[in-house]
Design a protein around this motif. Structure first.
Motif, mmCIF file in Angstrom:
data_model
loop_
_atom_site.group_PDB
_atom_site.id
_atom_site.type_symbol
_atom_site.label_atom_id
_atom_site.label_comp_id
_atom_site.label_asym_id
_atom_site.label_seq_id
_atom_site.Cartn_x
_atom_site.Cartn_y
_atom_site.Cartn_z
ATOM 1 N N ARG A 30 0.832 -1.203 0.000
ATOM 2 C CA ARG A 30 0.000 0.000 0.000
ATOM 3 C C ARG A 30 0.870 1.258 0.000
ATOM 4 O O ARG A 30 0.537 2.260 -0.653
ATOM 5 N N ALA A 33 1.929 1.746 -3.376
ATOM 6 C CA ALA A 33 0.780 2.123 -4.190
ATOM 7 C C ALA A 33 0.417 3.590 -4.002
ATOM 8 O O ALA A 33 0.038 4.273 -4.962
ATOM 9 N N ALA A 37 0.402 5.764 -7.393
ATOM 10 C CA ALA A 37 -0.824 6.332 -7.940
ATOM 11 C C ALA A 37 -0.762 7.859 -8.004
ATOM 12 O O ALA A 37 -1.377 8.473 -8.879
ATOM 13 N N CYS A 158 9.708 1.369 -8.047
ATOM 14 C CA CYS A 158 9.040 0.425 -7.146
ATOM 15 C C CYS A 158 9.861 -0.848 -6.969
ATOM 16 O O CYS A 158 10.072 -1.326 -5.847
ATOM 17 N N ALA A 188 4.069 -2.548 -11.473
ATOM 18 C CA ALA A 188 3.992 -1.123 -11.152
ATOM 19 C C ALA A 188 3.894 -0.287 -12.430
ATOM 20 O O ALA A 188 3.097 0.660 -12.513
ATOM 21 N N ALA A 191 0.385 -0.815 -13.861
ATOM 22 C CA ALA A 191 -0.625 -0.124 -13.060
ATOM 23 C C ALA A 191 -0.631 1.366 -13.358
ATOM 24 O O ALA A 191 -1.694 2.005 -13.405
ATOM 25 N N THR A 198 -5.224 4.083 -5.982
ATOM 26 C CA THR A 198 -4.329 3.566 -4.948
ATOM 27 C C THR A 198 -4.722 2.159 -4.505
ATOM 28 O O THR A 198 -3.881 1.273 -4.365
ATOM 29 N N THR A 201 -4.045 -0.421 -7.252
ATOM 30 C CA THR A 201 -2.594 -0.565 -7.426
ATOM 31 C C THR A 201 -2.002 -1.414 -6.315
ATOM 32 O O THR A 201 -1.146 -2.280 -6.555
ATOM 33 N N GLY A 202 -2.461 -1.188 -5.080
ATOM 34 C CA GLY A 202 -1.977 -2.005 -3.958
ATOM 35 C C GLY A 202 -2.321 -3.468 -4.129
ATOM 36 O O GLY A 202 -1.510 -4.356 -3.841
ATOM 37 N N LEU A 205 0.000 -4.965 -6.803
ATOM 38 C CA LEU A 205 1.336 -5.247 -6.270
ATOM 39 C C LEU A 205 1.314 -6.463 -5.348
ATOM 40 O O LEU A 205 2.243 -7.279 -5.354
#
Length: 484
Positions: A30, A33, A37, A158, A188, A191, A198, A201-202, A205
Protein backbone atom coordinates in the motif's frame (compact mmCIF):
# COMPACT_ATOMS: atom_id res chain seq x y z
CA UNK A 1 -9.34 -0.79 7.14
CA UNK A 2 -9.59 1.20 3.93
CA UNK A 3 -12.26 0.65 1.32
CA UNK A 4 -10.89 1.08 -2.16
CA UNK A 5 -12.56 2.94 -5.00
CA UNK A 6 -13.67 1.29 -8.17
CA UNK A 7 -10.65 0.97 -10.52
CA UNK A 8 -10.80 2.89 -13.74
CA UNK A 9 -11.71 1.12 -16.97
CA UNK A 10 -10.02 1.65 -20.32
CA UNK A 11 -11.18 0.64 -23.77
CA UNK A 12 -14.28 -1.12 -25.01
CA UNK A 13 -13.06 -4.72 -24.72
CA UNK A 14 -12.15 -5.02 -21.06
CA UNK A 15 -15.46 -6.40 -19.84
CA UNK A 16 -17.33 -5.17 -16.78
CA UNK A 17 -14.94 -4.03 -14.06
CA UNK A 18 -15.90 -4.87 -10.47
CA UNK A 19 -15.06 -2.73 -7.47
CA UNK A 20 -11.74 -3.78 -5.94
CA UNK A 21 -12.12 -5.89 -2.78
CA UNK A 22 -12.02 -4.07 0.52
CA UNK A 23 -9.35 -4.86 3.07
CA UNK A 24 -6.25 -3.13 1.71
CA UNK A 25 -4.77 -2.35 5.09
CA UNK A 26 -1.60 -0.35 5.49
CA UNK A 27 1.38 -2.43 4.38
CA UNK A 28 4.41 -2.28 2.15
CA UNK A 29 2.38 -2.78 -1.02
CA UNK A 30 0.00 0.00 0.00
CA UNK A 31 2.86 2.40 0.73
CA UNK A 32 4.27 1.80 -2.73
CA UNK A 33 0.78 2.12 -4.19
CA UNK A 34 0.21 5.49 -2.52
CA UNK A 35 3.37 6.86 -4.14
CA UNK A 36 2.77 5.18 -7.47
CA UNK A 37 -0.82 6.33 -7.94
CA UNK A 38 0.09 9.91 -7.06
CA UNK A 39 3.16 10.10 -9.32
CA UNK A 40 2.80 12.64 -12.12
CA UNK A 41 5.20 13.37 -15.00
CA UNK A 42 5.96 16.78 -13.48
CA UNK A 43 7.21 15.06 -10.31
CA UNK A 44 10.06 13.34 -12.14
CA UNK A 45 13.35 15.24 -12.52
CA UNK A 46 14.82 15.50 -16.00
CA UNK A 47 17.88 13.48 -14.92
CA UNK A 48 15.66 10.59 -13.83
CA UNK A 49 13.67 10.68 -17.05
CA UNK A 50 16.89 10.62 -19.04
CA UNK A 51 18.14 7.50 -17.26
CA UNK A 52 14.79 5.82 -17.93
CA UNK A 53 14.97 6.81 -21.59
CA UNK A 54 18.49 5.35 -21.84
CA UNK A 55 17.16 2.13 -20.32
CA UNK A 56 14.48 2.01 -23.02
CA UNK A 57 16.99 2.60 -25.82
CA UNK A 58 19.39 -0.03 -24.50
CA UNK A 59 16.69 -2.62 -23.84
CA UNK A 60 14.99 -2.29 -27.21
CA UNK A 61 18.36 -2.67 -28.91
CA UNK A 62 19.25 -5.90 -27.13
CA UNK A 63 15.65 -7.07 -27.53
CA UNK A 64 15.84 -6.71 -31.31
CA UNK A 65 19.12 -8.62 -31.37
CA UNK A 66 17.80 -11.19 -28.93
CA UNK A 67 14.75 -11.83 -31.10
CA UNK A 68 16.99 -13.86 -33.42
CA UNK A 69 18.06 -16.33 -30.71
CA UNK A 70 16.59 -19.82 -30.53
CA UNK A 71 15.14 -19.29 -27.05
CA UNK A 72 13.29 -16.17 -28.19
CA UNK A 73 11.92 -18.15 -31.13
CA UNK A 74 10.66 -20.80 -28.72
CA UNK A 75 9.00 -18.12 -26.61
CA UNK A 76 7.27 -16.59 -29.63
CA UNK A 77 5.97 -19.96 -30.78
CA UNK A 78 4.57 -20.80 -27.37
CA UNK A 79 3.11 -17.31 -27.00
CA UNK A 80 1.41 -17.68 -30.38
CA UNK A 81 -0.32 -20.83 -29.13
CA UNK A 82 -1.93 -18.95 -26.26
CA UNK A 83 -2.07 -15.28 -27.20
CA UNK A 84 -5.21 -13.46 -28.14
CA UNK A 85 -4.94 -10.93 -30.93
CA UNK A 86 -4.10 -7.53 -29.56
CA UNK A 87 -2.28 -4.28 -30.09
CA UNK A 88 1.18 -5.11 -28.76
CA UNK A 89 4.04 -5.86 -31.14
CA UNK A 90 6.52 -8.68 -30.63
CA UNK A 91 10.05 -8.36 -31.97
CA UNK A 92 10.40 -10.96 -34.72
CA UNK A 93 6.68 -11.67 -35.16
CA UNK A 94 4.35 -10.37 -37.85
CA UNK A 95 1.18 -10.20 -35.77
CA UNK A 96 0.16 -8.21 -32.72
CA UNK A 97 -0.52 -9.97 -29.45
CA UNK A 98 -2.39 -9.24 -26.27
CA UNK A 99 -0.18 -7.40 -23.80
CA UNK A 100 0.71 -10.28 -21.40
CA UNK A 101 1.93 -12.54 -24.21
CA UNK A 102 3.85 -9.72 -25.88
CA UNK A 103 5.49 -8.87 -22.56
CA UNK A 104 6.54 -12.51 -22.17
CA UNK A 105 7.99 -12.92 -25.67
CA UNK A 106 9.78 -9.57 -25.65
CA UNK A 107 11.06 -10.13 -22.11
CA UNK A 108 12.68 -13.38 -23.24
CA UNK A 109 14.24 -11.63 -26.24
CA UNK A 110 15.47 -8.73 -24.08
CA UNK A 111 17.38 -11.07 -21.76
CA UNK A 112 18.29 -13.83 -24.24
CA UNK A 113 21.77 -12.43 -24.92
CA UNK A 114 22.46 -11.29 -21.34
CA UNK A 115 23.38 -7.92 -22.82
CA UNK A 116 20.73 -5.93 -20.91
CA UNK A 117 21.29 -3.60 -17.97
CA UNK A 118 21.73 -4.32 -14.27
CA UNK A 119 20.95 -2.45 -11.04
CA UNK A 120 22.52 -3.05 -7.62
CA UNK A 121 19.19 -2.27 -5.96
CA UNK A 122 18.46 -5.97 -5.62
CA UNK A 123 21.17 -7.14 -8.04
CA UNK A 124 18.57 -7.32 -10.80
CA UNK A 125 18.19 -7.11 -14.54
CA UNK A 126 15.47 -4.51 -14.21
CA UNK A 127 14.81 -3.10 -17.66
CA UNK A 128 14.60 -6.46 -19.47
CA UNK A 129 11.43 -7.15 -17.48
CA UNK A 130 10.00 -3.65 -16.98
CA UNK A 131 10.44 -2.33 -20.54
CA UNK A 132 8.69 -5.23 -22.34
CA UNK A 133 5.80 -5.07 -19.88
CA UNK A 134 5.36 -1.31 -20.10
CA UNK A 135 5.77 -1.21 -23.87
CA UNK A 136 3.22 -3.97 -24.43
CA UNK A 137 0.59 -2.26 -22.30
CA UNK A 138 1.37 1.19 -23.70
CA UNK A 139 0.92 -0.12 -27.23
CA UNK A 140 -2.24 -2.03 -26.38
CA UNK A 141 -3.77 1.08 -24.78
CA UNK A 142 -2.38 3.55 -27.36
CA UNK A 143 -0.49 5.51 -24.71
CA UNK A 144 1.80 8.39 -25.56
CA UNK A 145 5.53 8.58 -25.12
CA UNK A 146 5.42 10.61 -21.93
CA UNK A 147 3.03 8.10 -20.34
CA UNK A 148 5.38 5.27 -21.28
CA UNK A 149 8.38 7.09 -19.84
CA UNK A 150 6.53 7.83 -16.59
CA UNK A 151 5.54 4.15 -16.35
CA UNK A 152 9.16 3.08 -16.83
CA UNK A 153 10.25 5.36 -13.99
CA UNK A 154 7.41 4.10 -11.80
CA UNK A 155 8.19 0.45 -12.45
CA UNK A 156 11.91 0.86 -11.89
CA UNK A 157 11.53 2.85 -8.69
CA UNK A 158 9.04 0.43 -7.15
CA UNK A 159 11.11 -2.64 -7.97
CA UNK A 160 14.42 -1.09 -6.97
CA UNK A 161 13.05 0.21 -3.67
CA UNK A 162 11.93 -3.29 -2.75
CA UNK A 163 15.39 -4.49 -3.76
CA UNK A 164 17.04 -1.92 -1.50
CA UNK A 165 14.68 -2.84 1.34
CA UNK A 166 15.67 -6.51 1.09
CA UNK A 167 19.41 -5.88 0.62
CA UNK A 168 21.99 -7.92 -1.25
CA UNK A 169 21.84 -10.96 1.07
CA UNK A 170 18.83 -12.15 -0.89
CA UNK A 171 20.94 -12.50 -4.02
CA UNK A 172 23.92 -13.95 -2.16
CA UNK A 173 21.85 -16.79 -0.77
CA UNK A 174 20.90 -17.99 -4.26
CA UNK A 175 17.71 -16.21 -5.22
CA UNK A 176 17.71 -14.95 -8.80
CA UNK A 177 16.32 -11.56 -7.97
CA UNK A 178 15.35 -10.72 -11.54
CA UNK A 179 12.77 -13.49 -11.41
CA UNK A 180 11.89 -12.79 -7.80
CA UNK A 181 11.44 -9.01 -8.02
CA UNK A 182 10.87 -8.42 -11.72
CA UNK A 183 7.11 -8.89 -11.56
CA UNK A 184 6.93 -6.00 -9.08
CA UNK A 185 8.46 -3.58 -11.58
CA UNK A 186 6.38 -4.90 -14.46
CA UNK A 187 3.22 -4.65 -12.37
CA UNK A 188 3.99 -1.12 -11.15
CA UNK A 189 4.65 0.11 -14.70
CA UNK A 190 1.43 -1.51 -15.93
CA UNK A 191 -0.63 -0.12 -13.06
CA UNK A 192 0.62 3.36 -13.88
CA UNK A 193 -0.32 3.00 -17.54
CA UNK A 194 -3.77 1.69 -16.57
CA UNK A 195 -4.18 4.69 -14.22
CA UNK A 196 -5.32 2.40 -11.40
CA UNK A 197 -6.24 4.14 -8.18
CA UNK A 198 -4.33 3.57 -4.95
CA UNK A 199 -6.43 0.63 -3.79
CA UNK A 200 -6.32 -1.27 -7.07
CA UNK A 201 -2.59 -0.56 -7.43
CA UNK A 202 -1.98 -2.01 -3.96
CA UNK A 203 -3.92 -5.14 -4.83
CA UNK A 204 -1.99 -5.48 -8.09
CA UNK A 205 1.34 -5.25 -6.27
CA UNK A 206 0.15 -7.76 -3.68
CA UNK A 207 -0.73 -10.21 -6.45
CA UNK A 208 2.62 -9.68 -8.16
CA UNK A 209 4.68 -10.06 -4.99
CA UNK A 210 2.84 -13.15 -3.76
CA UNK A 211 3.38 -14.96 -7.05
CA UNK A 212 7.06 -14.16 -7.57
CA UNK A 213 10.03 -16.53 -7.63
CA UNK A 214 13.37 -17.40 -9.20
CA UNK A 215 16.57 -19.35 -8.41
CA UNK A 216 20.16 -18.81 -9.54
CA UNK A 217 20.35 -22.41 -10.70
CA UNK A 218 19.03 -20.99 -14.00
CA UNK A 219 22.41 -19.46 -14.87
CA UNK A 220 23.75 -20.83 -18.15
CA UNK A 221 20.39 -22.26 -19.27
CA UNK A 222 17.35 -21.22 -21.29
CA UNK A 223 15.46 -20.87 -18.03
CA UNK A 224 17.16 -17.55 -17.30
CA UNK A 225 15.65 -15.52 -20.18
CA UNK A 226 12.44 -17.53 -20.02
CA UNK A 227 11.92 -16.57 -16.38
CA UNK A 228 12.62 -12.93 -17.20
CA UNK A 229 9.81 -13.12 -19.75
CA UNK A 230 7.53 -14.85 -17.26
CA UNK A 231 8.18 -12.09 -14.71
CA UNK A 232 7.15 -9.47 -17.28
CA UNK A 233 4.01 -11.42 -18.14
CA UNK A 234 3.16 -12.00 -14.48
CA UNK A 235 3.41 -8.33 -13.62
CA UNK A 236 1.14 -7.34 -16.49
CA UNK A 237 -1.39 -10.00 -15.52
CA UNK A 238 -1.43 -8.88 -11.88
CA UNK A 239 -2.28 -5.30 -12.85
CA UNK A 240 -4.90 -6.35 -15.39
CA UNK A 241 -6.54 -8.59 -12.80
CA UNK A 242 -6.58 -5.78 -10.27
CA UNK A 243 -8.16 -3.53 -12.89
CA UNK A 244 -11.02 -6.05 -13.02
CA UNK A 245 -11.32 -6.03 -9.23
CA UNK A 246 -9.09 -8.91 -8.12
CA UNK A 247 -7.55 -8.55 -4.67
CA UNK A 248 -4.04 -9.30 -3.47
CA UNK A 249 -2.46 -9.46 0.00
CA UNK A 250 -1.69 -6.03 1.43
CA UNK A 251 1.20 -7.37 3.49
CA UNK A 252 2.84 -9.66 0.94
CA UNK A 253 6.19 -8.09 1.74
CA UNK A 254 6.16 -8.24 5.55
CA UNK A 255 3.68 -11.04 6.37
CA UNK A 256 4.96 -13.92 8.50
CA UNK A 257 4.73 -16.00 5.33
CA UNK A 258 5.52 -13.14 2.99
CA UNK A 259 8.43 -12.35 0.69
CA UNK A 260 10.92 -11.09 3.28
CA UNK A 261 10.25 -13.89 5.76
CA UNK A 262 10.42 -16.74 3.28
CA UNK A 263 13.37 -15.55 1.19
CA UNK A 264 15.41 -13.24 3.43
CA UNK A 265 15.00 -14.35 7.07
CA UNK A 266 12.61 -11.47 7.61
CA UNK A 267 15.24 -8.81 6.83
CA UNK A 268 13.39 -5.85 5.34
CA UNK A 269 14.04 -2.12 5.68
CA UNK A 270 10.59 -0.66 5.11
CA UNK A 271 12.02 2.86 5.12
CA UNK A 272 12.94 2.39 1.48
CA UNK A 273 9.26 2.21 0.56
CA UNK A 274 8.64 5.82 1.55
CA UNK A 275 10.42 8.01 -0.98
CA UNK A 276 12.65 10.65 0.53
CA UNK A 277 12.97 14.04 -1.10
CA UNK A 278 15.35 13.78 -4.03
CA UNK A 279 16.05 10.05 -3.59
CA UNK A 280 15.67 8.14 -6.86
CA UNK A 281 17.07 4.65 -7.33
CA UNK A 282 17.51 5.35 -11.03
CA UNK A 283 20.16 7.89 -9.98
CA UNK A 284 21.64 6.06 -6.99
CA UNK A 285 22.67 3.28 -7.14
CA UNK A 286 21.75 3.89 -10.78
CA UNK A 287 21.72 1.53 -13.74
CA UNK A 288 24.71 -0.28 -15.22
CA UNK A 289 24.69 -0.66 -19.01
CA UNK A 290 26.72 -3.54 -20.39
CA UNK A 291 29.56 -2.82 -22.76
CA UNK A 292 30.12 -6.50 -23.60
CA UNK A 293 27.50 -9.30 -23.80
CA UNK A 294 28.48 -11.41 -20.80
CA UNK A 295 27.57 -11.46 -17.11
CA UNK A 296 28.37 -8.10 -15.49
CA UNK A 297 30.40 -9.94 -12.85
CA UNK A 298 33.19 -10.37 -15.41
CA UNK A 299 33.33 -6.80 -16.70
CA UNK A 300 35.64 -5.17 -14.14
CA UNK A 301 38.23 -7.94 -14.53
CA UNK A 302 38.06 -7.67 -18.33
CA UNK A 303 38.53 -3.90 -18.08
CA UNK A 304 41.54 -4.38 -15.81
CA UNK A 305 43.20 -6.86 -18.16
CA UNK A 306 42.61 -4.68 -21.22
CA UNK A 307 43.91 -1.60 -19.38
CA UNK A 308 47.17 -3.38 -18.49
CA UNK A 309 47.54 -4.76 -22.01
CA UNK A 310 47.05 -1.31 -23.54
CA UNK A 311 49.24 0.49 -21.01
CA UNK A 312 52.18 -1.87 -21.49
CA UNK A 313 51.71 -2.77 -25.16
CA UNK A 314 51.31 -6.50 -24.44
CA UNK A 315 50.23 -9.29 -26.74
CA UNK A 316 48.69 -12.56 -25.49
CA UNK A 317 51.84 -14.58 -26.16
CA UNK A 318 53.71 -12.60 -23.49
CA UNK A 319 51.22 -13.52 -20.78
CA UNK A 320 51.92 -16.51 -18.55
CA UNK A 321 48.97 -16.06 -16.21
CA UNK A 322 46.16 -13.74 -15.19
CA UNK A 323 45.04 -13.88 -11.56
CA UNK A 324 41.77 -12.18 -10.63
CA UNK A 325 40.85 -11.53 -7.00
CA UNK A 326 37.10 -10.87 -7.00
CA UNK A 327 34.20 -10.57 -4.52
CA UNK A 328 32.42 -13.78 -3.52
CA UNK A 329 29.36 -12.91 -5.61
CA UNK A 330 31.52 -12.78 -8.75
CA UNK A 331 33.01 -16.18 -8.00
CA UNK A 332 29.51 -17.54 -7.36
CA UNK A 333 28.19 -16.20 -10.67
CA UNK A 334 31.08 -17.12 -12.98
CA UNK A 335 30.91 -20.86 -12.54
CA UNK A 336 32.33 -22.19 -15.83
CA UNK A 337 36.15 -22.28 -16.02
CA UNK A 338 36.00 -24.12 -19.36
CA UNK A 339 32.55 -23.49 -20.87
CA UNK A 340 31.10 -25.92 -23.36
CA UNK A 341 28.48 -23.61 -24.86
CA UNK A 342 28.20 -19.91 -25.60
CA UNK A 343 25.59 -19.56 -22.88
CA UNK A 344 28.00 -21.07 -20.36
CA UNK A 345 30.67 -18.77 -21.77
CA UNK A 346 28.61 -15.79 -20.64
CA UNK A 347 29.17 -16.99 -17.07
CA UNK A 348 32.87 -17.74 -17.48
CA UNK A 349 35.57 -15.28 -16.44
CA UNK A 350 38.26 -17.18 -18.39
CA UNK A 351 36.16 -16.95 -21.57
CA UNK A 352 35.38 -13.25 -21.12
CA UNK A 353 39.05 -12.40 -20.63
CA UNK A 354 40.39 -14.78 -23.29
CA UNK A 355 37.93 -13.62 -25.95
CA UNK A 356 38.66 -9.97 -25.14
CA UNK A 357 42.39 -10.63 -25.50
CA UNK A 358 42.02 -12.67 -28.67
CA UNK A 359 39.62 -10.37 -30.50
CA UNK A 360 40.28 -6.97 -28.96
CA UNK A 361 36.61 -6.63 -28.09
CA UNK A 362 34.12 -9.30 -27.08
CA UNK A 363 31.01 -8.93 -29.25
CA UNK A 364 27.82 -10.83 -29.99
CA UNK A 365 29.64 -12.52 -32.87
CA UNK A 366 31.78 -14.35 -30.32
CA UNK A 367 28.83 -16.00 -28.59
CA UNK A 368 29.42 -19.09 -30.69
CA UNK A 369 29.51 -22.64 -29.35
CA UNK A 370 32.35 -23.48 -31.74
CA UNK A 371 34.67 -20.98 -30.08
CA UNK A 372 34.48 -22.86 -26.80
CA UNK A 373 36.67 -25.60 -28.26
CA UNK A 374 39.02 -23.33 -30.24
CA UNK A 375 42.53 -24.43 -29.23
CA UNK A 376 44.01 -20.93 -29.00
CA UNK A 377 41.09 -19.66 -26.96
CA UNK A 378 41.12 -22.68 -24.65
CA UNK A 379 44.85 -22.12 -24.10
CA UNK A 380 44.18 -18.50 -23.10
CA UNK A 381 41.34 -19.56 -20.81
CA UNK A 382 43.70 -21.94 -19.07
CA UNK A 383 45.94 -19.02 -18.08
CA UNK A 384 43.14 -17.26 -16.17
CA UNK A 385 42.53 -18.00 -12.50
CA UNK A 386 39.94 -16.60 -10.09
CA UNK A 387 40.03 -16.36 -6.30
CA UNK A 388 38.09 -14.43 -3.68
CA UNK A 389 40.49 -13.17 -1.02
CA UNK A 390 40.05 -11.96 2.54
CA UNK A 391 39.94 -8.31 1.46
CA UNK A 392 36.34 -8.76 0.34
CA UNK A 393 35.21 -9.21 3.93
CA UNK A 394 35.44 -5.42 4.21
CA UNK A 395 31.86 -4.04 3.84
CA UNK A 396 33.15 -0.67 2.67
CA UNK A 397 35.12 -2.28 -0.16
CA UNK A 398 32.12 -4.37 -1.21
CA UNK A 399 29.94 -1.26 -1.25
CA UNK A 400 32.47 0.58 -3.43
CA UNK A 401 33.29 -2.39 -5.69
CA UNK A 402 30.40 -4.88 -5.55
CA UNK A 403 31.70 -6.73 -8.63
CA UNK A 404 35.19 -5.27 -8.72
CA UNK A 405 38.45 -7.03 -9.52
CA UNK A 406 42.10 -6.89 -8.54
CA UNK A 407 43.95 -8.18 -11.61
CA UNK A 408 47.54 -9.38 -11.68
CA UNK A 409 49.17 -10.34 -14.98
CA UNK A 410 52.33 -12.41 -14.80
CA UNK A 411 54.50 -12.25 -17.91
CA UNK A 412 56.64 -15.06 -19.25
CA UNK A 413 59.77 -13.13 -18.24
CA UNK A 414 58.57 -13.16 -14.60
CA UNK A 415 57.42 -9.54 -14.41
CA UNK A 416 54.06 -8.81 -12.77
CA UNK A 417 51.58 -6.04 -13.54
CA UNK A 418 48.62 -5.13 -11.35
CA UNK A 419 45.40 -3.16 -11.75
CA UNK A 420 42.36 -2.67 -9.51
CA UNK A 421 38.98 -1.85 -11.08
CA UNK A 422 36.13 -1.02 -8.73
CA UNK A 423 33.39 -0.63 -11.33
CA UNK A 424 33.35 -1.45 -15.00
CA UNK A 425 32.97 0.87 -17.95
CA UNK A 426 29.26 1.29 -18.58
CA UNK A 427 28.36 1.20 -14.90
CA UNK A 428 26.40 4.02 -13.31
CA UNK A 429 29.69 5.33 -11.91
CA UNK A 430 31.37 5.21 -15.35
CA UNK A 431 28.46 5.48 -17.79
CA UNK A 432 28.59 5.17 -21.54
CA UNK A 433 27.65 8.50 -23.09
CA UNK A 434 24.52 8.78 -25.22
CA UNK A 435 26.52 8.47 -28.41
CA UNK A 436 28.13 5.21 -27.30
CA UNK A 437 24.76 3.92 -26.14
CA UNK A 438 23.29 4.77 -29.53
CA UNK A 439 26.14 2.94 -31.24
CA UNK A 440 25.38 -0.14 -29.14
CA UNK A 441 21.71 0.11 -30.11
CA UNK A 442 22.56 0.28 -33.81
CA UNK A 443 24.92 -2.70 -33.61
CA UNK A 444 22.28 -4.74 -31.84
CA UNK A 445 19.38 -3.64 -34.05
CA UNK A 446 21.43 -4.51 -37.13
CA UNK A 447 20.99 -8.15 -36.08
CA UNK A 448 17.25 -7.75 -35.62
CA UNK A 449 14.14 -8.07 -37.79
CA UNK A 450 14.47 -4.79 -39.75
CA UNK A 451 18.07 -3.56 -39.66
CA UNK A 452 17.51 -0.95 -42.36
CA UNK A 453 15.17 0.97 -40.06
CA UNK A 454 17.41 0.95 -36.98
CA UNK A 455 18.59 4.53 -37.39
CA UNK A 456 15.07 5.87 -37.76
CA UNK A 457 13.90 3.90 -34.71
CA UNK A 458 16.78 5.24 -32.62
CA UNK A 459 15.96 8.82 -33.58
CA UNK A 460 12.33 8.21 -32.66
CA UNK A 461 13.28 6.79 -29.28
CA UNK A 462 15.41 9.80 -28.36
CA UNK A 463 12.33 12.01 -28.88
CA UNK A 464 9.97 9.62 -27.10
CA UNK A 465 8.17 12.27 -25.04
CA UNK A 466 6.94 13.96 -28.21
CA UNK A 467 5.14 10.83 -29.44
CA UNK A 468 1.37 10.90 -29.12
CA UNK A 469 1.07 7.12 -29.56
CA UNK A 470 3.79 4.47 -29.13
CA UNK A 471 1.79 1.83 -31.01
CA UNK A 472 4.32 1.54 -33.86
CA UNK A 473 7.62 1.56 -31.94
CA UNK A 474 8.67 -2.08 -32.42
CA UNK A 475 9.59 -3.32 -35.89
CA UNK A 476 7.99 -6.55 -37.05
CA UNK A 477 9.23 -9.29 -39.36
CA UNK A 478 7.88 -12.84 -39.51
CA UNK A 479 11.19 -14.39 -40.59
CA UNK A 480 14.09 -13.24 -38.39
CA UNK A 481 17.38 -14.99 -39.01
CA UNK A 482 18.27 -17.22 -36.09
CA UNK A 483 21.80 -17.72 -34.83
CA UNK A 484 23.54 -19.20 -31.82
Amino acid sequence: MTTTKKPRRHGPDNGPARPAPAGMATGGARRLADWLAALAPADIPDAVNHVALRCLVDTLGVMLAGAATPVAGMARRVAALNAADGGAAVAGASGRYAAPSAAFANGVAAHALDFDDNCYAGFVHGSAVIVPAALAVAQARHAGGEALLTALVAGAECQYRVGMALGRALYDRGWWTTGLLGAIGACAATAKLLALDTGATGHALGLAIAGSGGMKCVFGSDAKPLLAGRAAESGVMAALLAEQGAGGPANALEHDYGLAALTNDGVFDAGWLTPAQGRWCLLSPGVDVKRIPVCLSSHAAVDGVLELVARHGLHPGQIAGIACDVPPVVAANLIYPFPRTAREGQFSLPFAIAASLAFGELTLDHLDDRLMTDNALVDLMGRVSMTSGARWADPALLADAPEGADVTITLRDGATLRCFVAKAAGSAARPLDDRALGDKFLRCAARGPAPGQAGQLLATLWRLRALSDVHSLILDDPTPKEYG
